[in-house]
Write a protein that holds these residues in place. Structure first.
Motif, PDB file in Angstrom:
ATOM      1  N   GLU A   1       0.833  -1.198   0.000  1.00  0.00           N
ATOM      2  CA  GLU A   1       0.000   0.000   0.000  1.00  0.00           C
ATOM      3  C   GLU A   1       0.868   1.248   0.000  1.00  0.00           C
ATOM      4  N   ASN A   2       0.208   2.364  -0.234  1.00  0.00           N
ATOM      5  CA  ASN A   2       0.943   3.609  -0.395  1.00  0.00           C
ATOM      6  C   ASN A   2       1.398   4.227   0.931  1.00  0.00           C
ATOM      7  N   ASN A   3       2.201   3.494   1.680  1.00  0.00           N
ATOM      8  CA  ASN A   3       2.758   3.994   2.937  1.00  0.00           C
ATOM      9  C   ASN A   3       4.263   4.109   2.802  1.00  0.00           C
ATOM     10  N   PHE A   4       4.861   4.963   3.596  1.00  0.00           N
ATOM     11  CA  PHE A   4       6.308   5.067   3.574  1.00  0.00           C
ATOM     12  C   PHE A   4       6.891   3.965   4.456  1.00  0.00           C
ATOM     13  N   ILE A   5       7.813   3.208   3.886  1.00  0.00           N
ATOM     14  CA  ILE A   5       8.395   2.089   4.611  1.00  0.00           C
ATOM     15  C   ILE A   5       9.930   2.209   4.631  1.00  0.00           C
ATOM     16  N   VAL A   6      10.540   1.520   5.578  1.00  0.00           N
ATOM     17  CA  VAL A   6      12.004   1.514   5.679  1.00  0.00           C
ATOM     18  C   VAL A   6      12.501   0.106   5.971  1.00  0.00           C
ATOM     19  N   GLY A   7      13.801  -0.063   5.862  1.00  0.00           N
ATOM     20  CA  GLY A   7      14.437  -1.337   6.187  1.00  0.00           C
ATOM     21  C   GLY A   7      14.836  -2.105   4.943  1.00  0.00           C
ATOM     22  N   TYR A   8      15.652  -3.102   5.137  1.00  0.00           N
ATOM     23  CA  TYR A   8      16.142  -3.953   4.048  1.00  0.00           C
ATOM     24  C   TYR A   8      16.717  -3.092   2.902  1.00  0.00           C
ATOM     25  N   GLY A   9      17.495  -2.097   3.271  1.00  0.00           N
ATOM     26  CA  GLY A   9      18.117  -1.224   2.274  1.00  0.00           C
ATOM     27  C   GLY A   9      17.429   0.115   2.111  1.00  0.00           C
ATOM     28  N   LEU A  10      16.139   0.179   2.452  1.00  0.00           N
ATOM     29  CA  LEU A  10      15.399   1.434   2.267  1.00  0.00           C
ATOM     30  C   LEU A  10      15.539   2.342   3.485  1.00  0.00           C
ATOM     31  N   ASP A  11      15.619   3.633   3.210  1.00  0.00           N
ATOM     32  CA  ASP A  11      15.939   4.569   4.284  1.00  0.00           C
ATOM     33  C   ASP A  11      14.875   5.620   4.521  1.00  0.00           C
ATOM     34  N   TYR A  12      14.989   6.248   5.675  1.00  0.00           N
ATOM     35  CA  TYR A  12      14.360   7.542   5.930  1.00  0.00           C
ATOM     36  C   TYR A  12      15.503   8.433   6.369  1.00  0.00           C
ATOM     37  N   ASP A  13      15.813   9.464   5.563  1.00  0.00           N
ATOM     38  CA  ASP A  13      16.967  10.323   5.864  1.00  0.00           C
ATOM     39  C   ASP A  13      18.252   9.522   6.100  1.00  0.00           C
ATOM     40  N   GLN A  14      18.476   8.519   5.261  1.00  0.00           N
ATOM     41  CA  GLN A  14      19.669   7.655   5.293  1.00  0.00           C
ATOM     42  C   GLN A  14      19.689   6.682   6.472  1.00  0.00           C
ATOM     43  N   LYS A  15      18.662   6.671   7.285  1.00  0.00           N
ATOM     44  CA  LYS A  15      18.653   5.752   8.436  1.00  0.00           C
ATOM     45  C   LYS A  15      17.777   4.534   8.169  1.00  0.00           C
ATOM     46  N   TYR A  16      18.006   3.524   8.972  1.00  0.00           N
ATOM     47  CA  TYR A  16      17.212   2.280   8.998  1.00  0.00           C
ATOM     48  C   TYR A  16      17.484   1.320   7.843  1.00  0.00           C
ATOM     49  N   ARG A  17      18.471   1.609   6.996  1.00  0.00           N
ATOM     50  CA  ARG A  17      18.750   0.704   5.861  1.00  0.00           C
ATOM     51  C   ARG A  17      19.183  -0.671   6.360  1.00  0.00           C
ATOM     52  N   ASN A  18      19.737  -0.720   7.566  1.00  0.00           N
ATOM     53  CA  ASN A  18      20.291  -1.967   8.098  1.00  0.00           C
ATOM     54  C   ASN A  18      19.250  -2.906   8.690  1.00  0.00           C
ATOM     55  N   LEU A  19      18.017  -2.451   8.856  1.00  0.00           N
ATOM     56  CA  LEU A  19      16.995  -3.353   9.396  1.00  0.00           C
ATOM     57  C   LEU A  19      16.825  -4.529   8.443  1.00  0.00           C
ATOM     58  N   PRO A  20      16.785  -5.769   8.977  1.00  0.00           N
ATOM     59  CA  PRO A  20      16.708  -6.937   8.082  1.00  0.00           C
ATOM     60  C   PRO A  20      15.294  -7.234   7.586  1.00  0.00           C
ATOM     61  N   TYR A  21      14.335  -6.366   7.886  1.00  0.00           N
ATOM     62  CA  TYR A  21      12.944  -6.552   7.451  1.00  0.00           C
ATOM     63  C   TYR A  21      12.412  -5.212   6.946  1.00  0.00           C
ATOM     64  N   ILE A  22      11.205  -5.248   6.411  1.00  0.00           N
ATOM     65  CA  ILE A  22      10.556  -4.009   5.934  1.00  0.00           C
ATOM     66  C   ILE A  22       9.520  -3.601   6.973  1.00  0.00           C
ATOM     67  N   CYS A  23       9.606  -2.365   7.437  1.00  0.00           N
ATOM     68  CA  CYS A  23       8.570  -1.928   8.375  1.00  0.00           C
ATOM     69  C   CYS A  23       8.043  -0.547   8.034  1.00  0.00           C
ATOM     70  N   LEU A  24       6.882  -0.248   8.583  1.00  0.00           N
ATOM     71  CA  LEU A  24       6.227   1.030   8.325  1.00  0.00           C
ATOM     72  C   LEU A  24       6.938   2.143   9.083  1.00  0.00           C
ATOM     73  N   MET A  25       6.884   3.328   8.512  1.00  0.00           N
ATOM     74  CA  MET A  25       7.388   4.517   9.173  1.00  0.00           C
ATOM     75  C   MET A  25       6.148   5.355   9.443  1.00  0.00           C
ATOM     76  N   ASN A  26       5.832   5.549  10.693  1.00  0.00           N
ATOM     77  CA  ASN A  26       4.602   6.278  11.023  1.00  0.00           C
ATOM     78  C   ASN A  26       4.892   7.686  11.508  1.00  0.00           C
ATOM     79  N   GLU A  27       4.041   8.623  11.104  1.00  0.00           N
ATOM     80  CA  GLU A  27       4.089   9.976  11.668  1.00  0.00           C
ATOM     81  C   GLU A  27       3.495   9.840  13.065  1.00  0.00           C
ATOM     82  N   GLU A  28       4.201  10.375  14.061  1.00  0.00           N
ATOM     83  CA  GLU A  28       3.600  10.233  15.402  1.00  0.00           C
ATOM     84  C   GLU A  28       2.659  11.370  15.701  1.00  0.00           C
TER      85      GLU A  28
END
Ligand code: IMP
Ligand code: MG
Length: 180
Positions: A153-180
Motif C-alpha cells: 500500500e501507499n505507505n512510507f516504509i524503511v528497512g532492508y536497504g530502504l531509508d528515511y533520511d539515510q537511516k534504517y537501511r540496516n533493518l533486516p525486514y521491511i517496516c512502516l514509518m509512522n508519523e507520530e
C-alpha cells in the motif's frame, strides 16, 4: 529546548526477512528460466537495492555480472522531487547486453522510467526491471515492471536497504514509518 514535533517513528513489520529470502528464491528461478542460455548484467540502483540484489543474485543460476548506478529523485524527506539526477554512472559497457535493473521500490515510477530509457539509449540488447517492492498507488508515469517481489500500500516504509533520511537501511525486514 524546543521539542521536535511530528518526527516519524518505526511502525509494524510488514515483510519479514524470511519472506524476502523466499521471494528471492522464487524470482531467481523465474529469472533463470527467462534468460536461459544467455548472460545478464544485474544493475543495482544504489543505495536502496543493496540487500535485495545480494539476496537475489544468489538465486540466479546464469552467467551474471553486476554493476551499480546511483541516482536521486528524492530529497531528504519522504516526498519525491520529481527529478532524476545520475550520481554514479555505469562502469560496464552494456552494448548488446541483457540488463536487469534491480531496484528496491517503484513508487512514482519516475526513477525507473528515466533509467530504463537511459540504459536503452546506451545500446543494451534488452532491459528489464526487478523490484523488491511496488507501490502502484504512487504511480505518476506508466512503466512496465517485469519482476515484482511484493505489492504494498501507499505507505512510507524503511528497512532492508530502504531509508528515511539515510537511516534504517540496516533493518533486516521491511517496516512502516509512522508519523507520530
Ligand atoms: P520513484 O521514482 O518515485 O519510483 O521512487 C523510487 C525511489 O524512491 C526508490 O528507489 C526509493 O529510493 C525511494 N522511495 C520510494 N518510496 C519509498 C519508501 O516508502 N521508503 C523509502 N524510500 C522510498
Ligand atoms: Mg532507490
Amino acid at each position: 529546548m524546543a521539542k521536535k514535533s511530528k518526527e516519524p517513528v518505526l511502525g509494524d513489520i510488514i515483510i519479514t526477512e524470511e519472506q524476502i529470502a523466499a521471494k528471492a528464491v522464487e524470482l531467481g528461478k523465474e529469472i533463470t528460466e527467462d534468460y536461459r542460455g544467455e548472460s545478464v548484467i544485474l544493475l543495482g540502483i544504489l543505495r536502496g537495492s543493496i540487500m535485495w540484489i545480494a539476496e537475489l543474485m544468489k538465486r540466479i543460476e546464469l552467467d551474471t555480472e553486476i554493476d551499480f548506478m546511483a541516482c536521486s529523485s528524492y530529497g531528504s524527506g519522504t516526498k519525491s522531487s520529481g527529478r532524476v539526477k545520475i550520481l554514479k554512472d555505469l562502469d560496464s559497457d552494456i552494448t548488446g547486453r541483457n540488463v536487469l535493473i534491480v531496484e528496491d521500490i517503484v513508487d512514482s515510477g519516475i526513477t525507473l522510467n528515466y533509467l530504463k530509457g537511459y540504459i536503452e539509449n546506451r545500446g543494451a540488447a534488452s532491459v528489464r526491471i526487478c523490484t523488491l517492492l511496488d507501490k502502484p498507488d504512487g504511480r505518476k508515469v506508466d512503466i512496465h515492471v517485469d519482476y515484482v517481489g511484493f505489492t504494498i500500500e501507499n505507505n512510507f516504509i524503511v528497512g532492508y536497504g530502504l531509508d528515511y533520511d539515510q537511516k534504517y537501511r540496516n533493518l533486516p525486514y521491511i517496516c512502516l514509518m509512522n508519523e507520530e
